[in-house]
Design a protein around this motif. Structure first.
Motif, short mmCIF file in Angstrom:
data_model
loop_
_atom_site.label_atom_id
_atom_site.label_comp_id
_atom_site.label_asym_id
_atom_site.label_seq_id
_atom_site.Cartn_x
_atom_site.Cartn_y
_atom_site.Cartn_z
N ARG A 174 0.83 -1.22 0.00
CA ARG A 174 0.00 0.00 0.00
C ARG A 174 0.86 1.26 0.00
N GLU A 175 1.94 1.23 0.79
CA GLU A 175 2.81 2.39 0.84
C GLU A 175 3.49 2.64 -0.51
N ILE A 176 3.95 1.55 -1.12
CA ILE A 176 4.62 1.70 -2.43
C ILE A 176 3.65 2.21 -3.48
N THR A 177 2.42 1.63 -3.47
CA THR A 177 1.41 2.06 -4.44
C THR A 177 1.05 3.53 -4.24
N LEU A 178 0.89 3.93 -2.97
CA LEU A 178 0.54 5.32 -2.69
C LEU A 178 1.63 6.27 -3.17
N GLU A 179 2.88 5.88 -2.90
CA GLU A 179 4.00 6.73 -3.32
C GLU A 179 4.03 6.88 -4.83
N ARG A 180 3.83 5.76 -5.52
CA ARG A 180 3.88 5.79 -6.99
C ARG A 180 2.73 6.64 -7.55
N ASP A 181 1.52 6.47 -6.99
CA ASP A 181 0.36 7.23 -7.47
C ASP A 181 0.53 8.73 -7.23
N LEU A 182 1.10 9.05 -6.05
CA LEU A 182 1.27 10.47 -5.73
C LEU A 182 2.25 11.15 -6.68
N ARG A 183 3.31 10.40 -7.05
CA ARG A 183 4.29 10.98 -7.97
C ARG A 183 3.65 11.30 -9.32
N ARG A 184 2.79 10.39 -9.79
CA ARG A 184 2.16 10.61 -11.08
C ARG A 184 1.12 11.72 -11.03
N THR A 185 0.30 11.71 -9.98
CA THR A 185 -0.77 12.71 -9.92
C THR A 185 -0.22 14.11 -9.64
N ALA A 186 0.97 14.18 -9.00
CA ALA A 186 1.55 15.50 -8.74
C ALA A 186 1.87 16.22 -10.04
N GLN A 187 2.28 15.44 -11.07
CA GLN A 187 2.59 16.05 -12.37
C GLN A 187 1.32 16.39 -13.13
N GLU A 188 0.27 15.60 -12.97
CA GLU A 188 -0.95 15.78 -13.75
C GLU A 188 -1.89 16.82 -13.13
N TRP A 189 -1.83 16.97 -11.85
CA TRP A 189 -2.78 17.85 -11.17
C TRP A 189 -2.00 18.91 -10.39
N GLU A 190 -1.59 19.95 -11.11
CA GLU A 190 -0.81 21.01 -10.48
C GLU A 190 -1.59 21.71 -9.39
N MET A 191 -2.90 21.79 -9.55
CA MET A 191 -3.72 22.49 -8.57
C MET A 191 -3.68 21.81 -7.20
N HIS A 192 -3.32 20.49 -7.19
CA HIS A 192 -3.22 19.78 -5.92
C HIS A 192 -1.77 19.52 -5.55
N ARG A 193 -0.84 20.28 -6.12
CA ARG A 193 0.58 19.98 -5.97
C ARG A 193 1.01 20.00 -4.51
N ARG A 194 0.63 21.04 -3.77
CA ARG A 194 1.10 21.16 -2.40
C ARG A 194 0.58 20.02 -1.53
N ARG A 195 -0.71 19.72 -1.72
CA ARG A 195 -1.28 18.61 -0.93
C ARG A 195 -0.61 17.28 -1.31
N ALA A 196 -0.37 17.08 -2.62
CA ALA A 196 0.26 15.84 -3.06
C ALA A 196 1.67 15.72 -2.52
N VAL A 197 2.41 16.85 -2.53
CA VAL A 197 3.79 16.82 -2.02
C VAL A 197 3.79 16.49 -0.54
N ALA A 198 2.87 17.09 0.22
CA ALA A 198 2.80 16.82 1.66
C ALA A 198 2.47 15.35 1.91
N SER A 199 1.52 14.82 1.11
CA SER A 199 1.16 13.40 1.29
C SER A 199 2.33 12.49 0.93
N LEU A 200 3.06 12.89 -0.14
CA LEU A 200 4.20 12.08 -0.56
C LEU A 200 5.27 12.07 0.53
N GLU A 201 5.53 13.23 1.13
CA GLU A 201 6.54 13.29 2.19
C GLU A 201 6.12 12.44 3.39
#
Length: 468
Positions: A174-201
């Motif tokens: 689950r952790e690996i999948t979440l990390e991989r998904d967050l990396r992809r969505t961070a590039q596709e959804w700039e409007m959610h960049r800060r939230r995605a970066v925080a979740s990734l960290e």
């Protein structure tokens, strides 16, 4: 027929059983091996790892009931056995009113003897049993009861470790999948960049904590087997500091004869994306450690690497080896037994063997005059006498009662005569008189024929000496 009552803690027992996440799963080599050992050690045609569900008993592993995976709970012997914490043994079902008219007694598999040891998890009633079944009345020896109890304990430990590993692997996935998904969505959804970066960290932080504190053995390596990261548990298993492992190949910790298998593992994980099995690694103190692993191929910014997760099963491996040795040896004399002889007949069919049958003279008189304890001492001393006069690669087999067999590996007529003469000339050192019969087993011939010839010569020698 009396159906077993429900345990007082039935609701909690079922909750624990479901928590093991084992019901209706595929066969696994460890549990299959346990029932094979239980069958061999007790001489029973049927052996089961049986788990008692709400309205059925389901078999995680079995021998002797091919094609059968479960039976109703209300006719289950194991449902009776889980009420206690000791071995539940029914020597003759026809004499026990609880089971005399049970369908499993009246019809296939025609149970006449049953012995089941509860599989307990965290106290309370058992999840099921490790049981053995026979179609004739009988009882187990004390040694067989002890081994069956030990095996049931190993099953319970394995079920708990299995559940822990399943949960740990799921959490890691689950952790690996979440990390991989967050990396992809961070590039596709700039409007959610800060939230995605925080979740990734946060995800990476949790992954680092899991990596550092996990009791499981976690590491990553490149496609050549060179270690990129190692967690403390893995380093502790091998007895090395983490920094001395980084940048070294796993092949550095393997015996040379294991390298072809390791290179085959690397090819499989590249081709298939994942692999499971066992690795044998040499620790800093020289001991061999056995890791049971499940590894997956992953990519990080186009860089491919292998994420490995394993458990150190060295002690379990040692216990499995000890159980195999128990199944092939006589418990009194520690000689090999007839089961080993059957395996030897298959393995050495194309080998030339020297066979010397040994029959103790007047052994019955020793038992009758001095008692069975003295008779047992004579058998033990005779086994030592025989082993001291053959090579390490040769085998001393107790055929039963007062009969022994010496098997000389890759022998010829001269060696057979030399050993036979040595035994006769040093007979005064033996604890009792004995008679020999010798014969050769030629390559490509059955072992039974040579044993028959050796027996015939032994009988002739006894007749000449006037011994019956």
């Amino acid at each position: 027929m009396q159906a077993a009552p429900l345990p007082d803690d039935e609701a909690l027992r079922l909750e624990r059983l479901r928590g093991l996440a084992v019901l209706d799963t595929a066969p696994e080599p460890f549990f299959d091996g346990i029932v094979r050992v239980a069958s061999l050690v007790t001489g029973s045609p049927i052996a089961l790892v049986s788990l008692i569900d709400h309205d059925r008993q389901w078999f995680k592993a079995q021998v002797g009931l091919e094609g059968v995976t479960e039976t109703p709970r209300d006719i289950s012997f194991c449902a009776h056995a889980i009420h206690g914490n000791t071995l539940f043994e029914v020597r003759d079902t026809h004499e026990d009113q609880r089971f005399a008219d049970n369908p499993l007694v009246d019809a296939d598999p025609h149970i006449r003897f049953y012995a089941g040891m509860p599989i307990a998890i965290d106290g309370g009633s058992g999840m099921g049993t490790l049981c053995v079944i026979d179609r004739v009345p009988r009882e187990l020896t004390d040694t067989q009861r002890e081994i069956l109890t030990t095996l049931a304990g190993l099953v319970g430990m394995a079920l708990e470790q299995r559940a822990t590993a399943v949960e740990r692997n799921a959490a890691l996935a689950r952790e690996i999948t979440l990390e991989r998904d967050l990396r992809r969505t961070a590039q596709e959804w700039e409007m959610h960049r800060r939230r995605a970066v925080a979740s990734l960290e946060a995800s990476e932080r949790r992954f680092r904590q899991l990596f550092h504190y996990s009791l499981g053995l976690i590491c990553t390596h490149d496609l050549d087997g060179v270690l990129l990261s190692v967690n403390p548990a893995a380093a502790q298993s091998l007895g090395y500091p983490i920094n001395s492992l980084m940048g070294r190949s796993l092949a550095d910790f393997m015996r040379p004869e294991m390298l072809p298998a390791f290179h085959a593992y690397l090819r499989r994980i590249i081709d298939e994306g994942s692999d499971s099995g066992r690795l044998e690694l040499r620790a800093a103190n020289g001991e061999l450690r056995i890791w049971a692993y499940h590894n997956v191929l992953d990519e990080d910014d186009q860089e491919r690497y292998v994420l490995g997760h394993a458990q150190d099963i060295t002690e379990q491996h040692r216990q499995e080896r000890q159980l195999r040795e128990w199944s092939l040896s006589d418990p009194l004399t520690h000689c090999f037994n007839r089961r080993y002889l059957g395996q030897l007949g298959e393995m050495a069919r194309d080998e030339t063997l020297g066979c010397i049958t040994v029959d103790l003279d007047h052994f019955k008189a020793v038992n009758d005059t001095y008692g069975h304890q003295r008779g047992d001492d004579v058998l033990v001393d005779m086994a030592k006498f025989l082993r001291a006069r053959v090579r390490d690669e040769d085998a001393v087999v107790r055929l039963g009662g007062d009969e022994f067999l010496v098997v000389l590996r890759s022998a010829d007529d001269r060696q057979l005569a030399e050993v036979s003469d040595r035994l006769r000339s040093e007979a005064e050192a033996a604890p009792i008189g004995f008679t020999l019969g010798a014969a050769m087993k030629l390559a490509g011939t059955p072992l039974d024929a040579a044993l028959s010839s050796a027996d015939q010569r032994l009988y002739e020698a006894r007749a000449c000496r006037g011994i019956r």
